[in-house]
Design an enzyme around this catalytic site. Sequence first.
Site, mmCIF file in Angstrom:
data_model
loop_
_atom_site.group_PDB
_atom_site.id
_atom_site.type_symbol
_atom_site.label_atom_id
_atom_site.label_comp_id
_atom_site.label_asym_id
_atom_site.label_seq_id
_atom_site.Cartn_x
_atom_site.Cartn_y
_atom_site.Cartn_z
ATOM 1 N N ASP A 20 105.709 28.659 50.954
ATOM 2 C CA ASP A 20 106.790 29.300 50.124
ATOM 3 C C ASP A 20 108.129 29.804 50.739
ATOM 4 O O ASP A 20 109.154 29.901 49.830
ATOM 5 C CB ASP A 20 106.018 30.115 49.180
ATOM 6 C CG ASP A 20 106.744 30.481 47.834
ATOM 7 O OD1 ASP A 20 107.553 29.882 47.615
ATOM 8 O OD2 ASP A 20 105.674 31.105 47.007
ATOM 9 N N HIS A 212 99.255 35.752 42.344
ATOM 10 C CA HIS A 212 100.540 35.461 43.673
ATOM 11 C C HIS A 212 101.675 36.152 42.627
ATOM 12 O O HIS A 212 102.272 35.618 41.647
ATOM 13 C CB HIS A 212 100.726 33.862 43.145
ATOM 14 C CG HIS A 212 101.899 33.221 43.960
ATOM 15 N ND1 HIS A 212 101.805 32.872 45.104
ATOM 16 C CD2 HIS A 212 103.103 33.413 43.646
ATOM 17 C CE1 HIS A 212 102.972 32.219 45.601
ATOM 18 N NE2 HIS A 212 103.858 32.819 44.587
ATOM 19 N N HIS A 214 105.394 38.136 42.717
ATOM 20 C CA HIS A 214 106.758 38.212 43.397
ATOM 21 C C HIS A 214 107.030 39.780 43.174
ATOM 22 O O HIS A 214 106.767 40.271 42.147
ATOM 23 C CB HIS A 214 107.698 37.512 42.923
ATOM 24 C CG HIS A 214 107.513 35.973 43.302
ATOM 25 N ND1 HIS A 214 108.448 35.006 43.253
ATOM 26 C CD2 HIS A 214 106.345 35.113 43.667
ATOM 27 C CE1 HIS A 214 108.169 33.759 43.815
ATOM 28 N NE2 HIS A 214 106.795 34.099 44.075
ATOM 29 N N CYS A 245 113.929 34.546 45.110
ATOM 30 C CA CYS A 245 113.896 34.084 43.915
ATOM 31 C C CYS A 245 115.188 33.337 43.455
ATOM 32 O O CYS A 245 116.111 33.871 43.490
ATOM 33 C CB CYS A 245 113.895 35.124 42.957
ATOM 34 S SG CYS A 245 113.592 34.902 41.215
#
Lengths: 338, 338
Positions: A20, A212, A214, A245
């Site tokens: 990622d 998960h 952010h 992002c």
Amino acid sequence: MNIWNGQHRRIYMQEVGTRDGFQAEGTFVETRDKIALIDALSETGMAKIEVTAFVSPQAIPALRDAEIVLREIERKPGVVYTALVPNMRGAERAIEARADELNLVMSATESHNLSNLRMTREQSFNGLRQVAASARDVGLPVNISLSCAFGCPMEGDVPTDTVIEWTQRFVEEIGARGVTLCDTTGMAFPQQVAALTARCIERWPQTEFTLHFHNTRGMGLANVLAAIDAGADRFDASLGGIGGCPYAPGASGNVCSEEIVHALELMGYDTGVDLGALIDASKRLPALIGHDTPSQIVKAGRRLDLHPLPADFAAIREPAPLRSSNCSPSAKRFAARC
Amino acid sequence: MNIWNGQHRRIYMQEVGTRDGFQAEGTFVETRDKIALIDALSETGMAKIEVTAFVSPQAIPALRDAEIVLREIERKPGVVYTALVPNMRGAERAIEARADELNLVMSATESHNLSNLRMTREQSFNGLRQVAASARDVGLPVNISLSCAFGCPMEGDVPTDTVIEWTQRFVEEIGARGVTLCDTTGMAFPQQVAALTARCIERWPQTEFTLHFHNTRGMGLANVLAAIDAGADRFDASLGGIGGCPYAPGASGNVCSEEIVHALELMGYDTGVDLGALIDASKRLPALIGHDTPSQIVKAGRRLDLHPLPADFAAIREPAPLRSSNCSPSAKRFAARC
């Protein structure tokens, strides 16, 4: 349970930085450097490492070496080496390269699925089902990551029932071993996290749920704690906090592995992670990606990494006139930090 | 209490950016810009604003206009305008400029007090006592900020008893109306915060306790929540998150006002702050200080600040062959974001 006191409760950390994180970088990280970094991560105590993604090399050149990386890393017993696969071709490649698990992905909202995967959700789901079937044929477990489970940057709030319905299809129709609830753009907030996590874990106690998060809006750790309070014990995080992002240039992406481990260990949770080794691994990143990472722990050190005393302390300790009402030369250094 | 659900519990936010933030900046922010910014902050619903510090203009030139700023701001009824004063001279200046409250400061550890204030703790305490007496003479309340209440960058852990002893002297010997427990270099962690906060509030229920956290190691919001869980309702925060950490170049300093308000409001707490107005105020900062701020909310927007749908959605929504097993040209945009 007192959420602030972990009392040695076991939390499983899953590293996603090499997938990622690297896929969001402009620089191609050399294959040998990727392998060395993953080998170092294997020694830190991470429960799972998302090694790479088997996507089109034209679409994501950063991960064009997926096969070599997955084949040539040193497998540490007990660590699950997973790979993201978007479709059947990716699944074939990942199986051939001996992934321990396939991580499939689709979005909770139609808008984000169309935008991110260029398919409708039903098209994605049918693809997932096919991939899962071929994984089952070779005895490989499947995890399904549901993007935008806590909100969609285009549609806004996502009804809890929508997330539950897709999770149900993943668990009951596809037979996924695990489901990851992804806060793709940092819209999750603790109350929502606690409610959704509790609902999923209560309904499917045999399913391996991962959260998960952010840190896009600064709520990453708070969301981790809310999820733990609701019964979760598996978290994705990214070394150095890399992986931004796409909807907010300059904002944080994935929560930072060493920040989460640092906080949870201070709070008495048992992550099984060697924080020093993890920080050492994180410190390799700037040389690989060409810029500093957002890691606050790399910048500031651990809580008890101390600083030396100023050399001129003895002079101040000498009996001295009360300095509170004049401005001595040394007051130049006075900063009145609270 | 369910910490994740505020149920309209009142939390008082106190802005420190124009003091703690600006004093850390290399640039001098023009006096008229400071006044305009504070006037804007007065309209946001902040319970208290630390306007400036009455320190030596040689020591901190950034705040050399303390008198003019404090005199010329527009006072909003209900907002407490406080000023940091390090000594008697500062107190005289602050009283003359009509501060609503004097904020005094010393450290919980000898090393940090010597380093930051160039005095022993006893010297500082005696100075504080004198300043408090002269404040009392003119009917002004005093708040005392105890730096390093959760750890010292030179000494490490600070015994809870040390913090309790100094707090006792502030409350019982000096008669301080309020005490701020400062996490000066971001060493606080939630379990510790909950324990210390509960102990202080239980012992001195009439004292106005403020928690002042830094986000240096990413635990700022989690610490705020732990403090709320222990009974705290007053928090310092800095607009845009400005004001770094002198011990960790590039690391975060104060928790960011708009991040804390954004999170607490989502969780159902009532901060009394107009988040939109606060974000607007924060957006003025880069022009004043010459660089972007760490504010994640300014970068990413609020949780429900949505993004437009891509223009080519209609084409994807058309019945199309399942894209899961080939690589169409549009797959170039495929990012497989989780």
